[in-house]
Scaffold this motif. Sequence first.
Motif, PDB file in Angstrom:
ATOM      1  N   ASN A   1      57.223  49.082  36.436  1.00 43.97           N
ATOM      2  CA  ASN A   1      57.942  48.226  35.485  1.00 43.97           C
ATOM      3  C   ASN A   1      57.027  47.276  34.714  1.00 43.97           C
ATOM      4  O   ASN A   1      57.329  46.918  33.579  1.00 43.97           O
ATOM      5  CB  ASN A   1      59.016  47.409  36.215  1.00 43.97           C
ATOM      6  N   ASN A   2      55.935  46.848  35.329  1.00 43.74           N
ATOM      7  CA  ASN A   2      55.037  45.871  34.709  1.00 43.74           C
ATOM      8  C   ASN A   2      53.809  46.581  34.135  1.00 43.74           C
ATOM      9  O   ASN A   2      52.736  46.595  34.739  1.00 43.74           O
ATOM     10  CB  ASN A   2      54.610  44.809  35.727  1.00 43.74           C
ATOM     11  N   ARG A   3      53.993  47.147  32.956  1.00 42.96           N
ATOM     12  CA  ARG A   3      52.886  47.876  32.315  1.00 42.96           C
ATOM     13  C   ARG A   3      51.755  46.915  31.969  1.00 42.96           C
ATOM     14  O   ARG A   3      51.998  45.797  31.530  1.00 42.96           O
ATOM     15  CB  ARG A   3      53.379  48.581  31.052  1.00 42.96           C
ATOM     16  N   THR A   4      50.538  47.394  32.169  1.00 45.45           N
ATOM     17  CA  THR A   4      49.383  46.555  31.893  1.00 45.45           C
ATOM     18  C   THR A   4      48.155  47.420  31.643  1.00 45.45           C
ATOM     19  O   THR A   4      48.141  48.605  31.998  1.00 45.45           O
ATOM     20  CB  THR A   4      49.106  45.579  33.062  1.00 45.45           C
ATOM     21  N   THR A   5      47.167  46.827  31.036  1.00 43.41           N
ATOM     22  CA  THR A   5      45.855  47.468  30.901  1.00 43.41           C
ATOM     23  C   THR A   5      44.762  46.541  31.425  1.00 43.41           C
ATOM     24  O   THR A   5      43.586  46.767  31.181  1.00 43.41           O
ATOM     25  CB  THR A   5      45.561  47.839  29.432  1.00 43.41           C
ATOM     26  N   THR A   6      45.176  45.489  32.153  1.00 45.01           N
ATOM     27  CA  THR A   6      44.237  44.534  32.730  1.00 45.01           C
ATOM     28  C   THR A   6      44.566  44.331  34.202  1.00 45.01           C
ATOM     29  O   THR A   6      45.721  44.073  34.549  1.00 45.01           O
ATOM     30  CB  THR A   6      44.305  43.176  31.997  1.00 45.01           C
ATOM     31  N   PHE A   7      43.549  44.460  35.041  1.00 44.73           N
ATOM     32  CA  PHE A   7      43.735  44.298  36.482  1.00 44.73           C
ATOM     33  C   PHE A   7      42.734  43.294  37.020  1.00 44.73           C
ATOM     34  O   PHE A   7      41.636  43.141  36.483  1.00 44.73           O
ATOM     35  CB  PHE A   7      43.535  45.637  37.202  1.00 44.73           C
ATOM     36  N   ALA A   8      43.103  42.632  38.112  1.00 46.93           N
ATOM     37  CA  ALA A   8      42.185  41.749  38.832  1.00 46.93           C
ATOM     38  C   ALA A   8      41.330  42.611  39.759  1.00 46.93           C
ATOM     39  O   ALA A   8      41.684  43.759  40.065  1.00 46.93           O
ATOM     40  CB  ALA A   8      42.967  40.717  39.634  1.00 46.93           C
ATOM     41  N   GLN A   9      40.244  42.044  40.239  1.00 46.67           N
ATOM     42  CA  GLN A   9      39.324  42.796  41.094  1.00 46.67           C
ATOM     43  C   GLN A   9      39.963  43.238  42.411  1.00 46.67           C
ATOM     44  O   GLN A   9      39.526  44.216  43.012  1.00 46.67           O
ATOM     45  CB  GLN A   9      38.083  41.954  41.399  1.00 46.67           C
ATOM     46  N   SER A  10      40.995  42.563  42.851  1.00 48.70           N
ATOM     47  CA  SER A  10      41.635  42.894  44.130  1.00 48.70           C
ATOM     48  C   SER A  10      42.902  43.744  43.959  1.00 48.70           C
ATOM     49  O   SER A  10      43.526  44.117  44.956  1.00 48.70           O
ATOM     50  CB  SER A  10      41.990  41.612  44.877  1.00 48.70           C
ATOM     51  N   ASP A  11      43.277  44.079  42.727  1.00 50.54           N
ATOM     52  CA  ASP A  11      44.526  44.807  42.469  1.00 50.54           C
ATOM     53  C   ASP A  11      44.453  46.277  42.865  1.00 50.54           C
ATOM     54  O   ASP A  11      43.377  46.872  42.924  1.00 50.54           O
ATOM     55  CB  ASP A  11      44.876  44.754  40.976  1.00 50.54           C
TER      56      ASP A  11
END
Length: 134
Positions: A43-53
């Motif tokens: 549901n939460n589309r993104t193209t940016t992630f954190a290092q721990s994701d």
Amino acid sequence: MKTNKLPIIFAIVALAVSALACGGTLSTAKINDAWLASDTEGNNRTTTFAQSDTMNLFVDLANAPDDTDVKVSWIAVDAEGVDPNYVINETNYAAGSETVHFDLSNESLWPVGSCKADIYLNGTLDRSLTFEVQ
């Protein structure tokens, strides 16, 4: 002027048979949509992630027989401390007309930088999704 269509039909059939004999496929499978998300439901589309994701990737297949091969190749394109275009992981999955969920997690932190997920349909690159780890 009247033409005989029978030779044309035979030619089309011969081309189809030879394509299959050479390992080709006449699959009607296609990817309707593909996206990255921060959640396992997509549901939460993104193209940016954190290092721990955990990276979640969804591939929505249509007109796909149950043995359609979907492959995802996760690649660190330009990330700190990793060789350029380093293949992090590759996963294959046989599916039909459905939405397929792939995920990629790491016990350590992901390196910061640009990455991509190459999506193959029956062995042919269909699309690449780019994303950043920050």
